[in-house]
Design an enzyme around this catalytic site. Structure first.
Site, mmCIF file in Angstrom:
data_model
loop_
_atom_site.group_PDB
_atom_site.id
_atom_site.type_symbol
_atom_site.label_atom_id
_atom_site.label_comp_id
_atom_site.label_asym_id
_atom_site.label_seq_id
_atom_site.Cartn_x
_atom_site.Cartn_y
_atom_site.Cartn_z
ATOM 1 N N HIS A 144 0.833 -1.225 0.000
ATOM 2 C CA HIS A 144 0.000 0.000 0.000
ATOM 3 C C HIS A 144 0.862 1.268 0.000
ATOM 4 C CE1 HIS A 144 -3.158 -2.844 1.183
ATOM 5 N NE2 HIS A 144 -2.279 -3.275 2.070
ATOM 6 N N SER A 156 15.435 20.051 -18.144
ATOM 7 C CA SER A 156 14.265 20.862 -18.457
ATOM 8 C C SER A 156 14.728 22.080 -19.233
ATOM 9 C CB SER A 156 13.586 21.281 -17.158
ATOM 10 O OG SER A 156 12.840 22.453 -17.363
ATOM 11 N N LYS A 202 16.839 20.505 -13.014
ATOM 12 C CA LYS A 202 16.143 19.235 -13.201
ATOM 13 C C LYS A 202 16.943 18.174 -13.947
ATOM 14 C CE LYS A 202 11.838 19.118 -13.262
ATOM 15 N NZ LYS A 202 10.903 18.410 -12.391
ATOM 16 N N GLU A 260 9.857 6.939 -17.808
ATOM 17 C CA GLU A 260 8.537 7.567 -18.007
ATOM 18 C C GLU A 260 7.975 7.227 -19.391
ATOM 19 O OE1 GLU A 260 8.781 11.767 -17.155
ATOM 20 O OE2 GLU A 260 9.469 11.381 -15.119
#
Ligand code: ARG
Length: 464
Positions: free
Chosen positions: A163, A284, A290, A297
């Site tokens: 969980h 980025s 970043k 992804e």
């Protein structure tokens, strides 16, 4: 007369009174994607021609001419010099037309006892079979890379989650091995699917078989098929083998996607369990700080298209009456894109596995939060004679006290622990350590470091 004929559809002109419109031509043509099947199409044609000659359905001379023509066509295709024509609709008619240009009547005899329906079904089976072999090889590479990573971290401890909450300490090697298991089953699934792919449709002709004295077993043997398809209607029409392949591919991507999700979470600065080599990340355009995990992804995102292709093929098939329908031409693009996506993804992931830097301190710090050894305390009490449910309750009280005090179970003194159970003795502190916790789960499939090493050895032996 001749001029008029040539304006009509090239392959079946006599039956038609007017040419198809350019739009319809484009709509019905498949050559711009099915030319990918050229190699297997020629392979299938050569096996068919060899059989025709052996059975005296065509002459040895025709067979020799067909082989000569096909050799040249293959060279032209490989050199990028073959002229693919939309007018000739698909890969099959393009190649046959060129063959006839090169070798005359022998080229026109190649299609004896055959139809494009059994021809294309054969091509796709040959294509899927060879891509299955590629994919199984890439799954092996990925598993070997993951085994290396698991071996480096057989002792590295991190929290295991249920969980998304800290559950029990585990070793990172054990975590990585979970994916090795998944990709192992994926390879099994592909090889199982291969058995049903590897059957020969040729001989079914358009749908009913052929009046020529063909030898299907001979063609099957030449092409390395295990068997022939035993019903001509089924042979030309079903694409269940491609659907099965796409289902197996969707599961591969699903596993990749789960792993990607974890990599993304682990690389998030908030978690900081790992770093991924720069060559798999991008920055980025606006935020200079970043470093984004683009590859995982994208893999997670590309899983959507592969799952979609599976649904596309299932939907393509579901409404088709026997036997062949042109609908089936639509099987190719989803299939090809599935293959491309899975192959690129597996290649990148095998490489990326060696580009993962693990940060053991961050993993350890996380495992120390969240009372990850609470189950160990309960198991300890059970071993001292307390029924498990009572032990569970006693530990729940202890955890509650730790939450109130803001400390860990291992921070409690023996006297403090006695409040929860008199059965607790000094040997408890060994049990409450992270190392003690993982080492105690020492059975096949458990997280103990020596089990991780045994599992790695077992996998390596299988892959050798
Ligand atoms: N391009 C077709 C396909 O991909 C080949 C078979 C065509 N057969 C036919 N009867 N129109 O399925």
């Amino acid at each position: 007369m001749t001029a008029q004929l040539s304006k009509k559809s090239e392959a079946w002109s006599a039956r038609f009174n007017e040419p198809v419109s350019d739009l319809v031509k484009r709509y019905t043509a498949s050559v711009f994607f099915d030319k990918r099947l050229a190699q297997v199409d020629i392979q299938g044609s050569l096996a068919h021609a060899e059989m025709l000659a052996y059975q005296n359905i065509i002459s040895q001379q025709d067979h020799a001419e067909i082989k000569r023509g096909m050799t040249q066509i293959l060279e032209e295709i490989n050199a990028g010099k073959f002229e693919w024509l939309l007018d000739l609709e698909d890969v099959h008619l393009n190649i046959e037309k060129r063959l006839t240009e090169l070798v005359g009547d022998a080229g026109k005899r190649l299609h004896t006892g055959r139809s494009r329906n059994d021809q294309v079904a054969t091509d796709i089976r040959l294509y899927v079979r060879s891509e299955i072999d590629n994919i199984v090889g890439l799954l092996r590479d990925l598993r070997l890379a993951l085994l290396d990573l698991a071996e480096q971290h057989a002792d590295t401890i991190l929290p295991g989650f249920t969980h998304m909450q800290v559950a029990q300490p585990i070793t990172f090697g054990h975590h990585v091995l979970a994916y090795v298991e998944m990709f192992g089953r994926d390879a099994e699934r592909m090889l199982d699917c291969r058995k049903r792919v590897n059957r020969l449709p040729l001989g079914a002709a358009a749908l009913a078989g052929t009046t020529f004295p063909i030898d299907r077993e001979r063609v099957a043997k030449t092409l390395g098929f295990d068997d022939v398809c035993h019903n001509s209607l089924d042979a030309v029409s079903d694409r269940d083998f491609a659907i099965e392949f796409c289902a197996a591919a969707a599961l591969i991507m699903t596993h990749v996607s789960r792993m990607s999700e974890e990599l993304v979470i682990w690389m998030s600065p908030r978690v900081g369990f790992i770093d991924i080599a720069d060559r798999f990340c991008t920055g980025s355009s606006i935020m200079p700080q970043k470093k984004n995990p683009d590859v995982p992804e994208l893999a997670r995102g590309k899983t959507g298209r592969v799952n979609g292709h599976l649904i596309a093929l299932l939907t393509l098939m579901k409404g088709q009456p026997l036997a062949y329908n042109k609908d089936n031409q639509e099987d190719k693009e989803p299939l090809f894109d599935t293959v491309d996506t899975v192959i690129d993804t597996l290649r990148i992931f095998a490489d990326m596995a060696s580009g993962i830097t693990v940060k053991p301190e961050a993993m350890r710090a996380a495992a120390l939060q969240g009372y990850a050894t609470a189950t160990d305390l309960a198991d300890y009490l059970v071993k001292k004679g307390l029924p498990f449910r009572d032990a569970h309750e006693a530990v729940a009280h202890a955890v509650r006290a730790c939450v109130d005090r803001g400390c860990d179970l291992s921070d409690l003194s023996l006297e403090e622990l006695h409040v929860f159970s008199k059965l607790i003795e000094a040997d408890i502190f060994e049990v409450l350590t992270l190392e003690g916790s993982v080492a105690a789960r020492d059975h096949v499939g458990g997280t103990a470091p020596n089990q991780v090493r045994a599992a790695i050895a077992r996998n390596r032996a299988q892959l050798a």
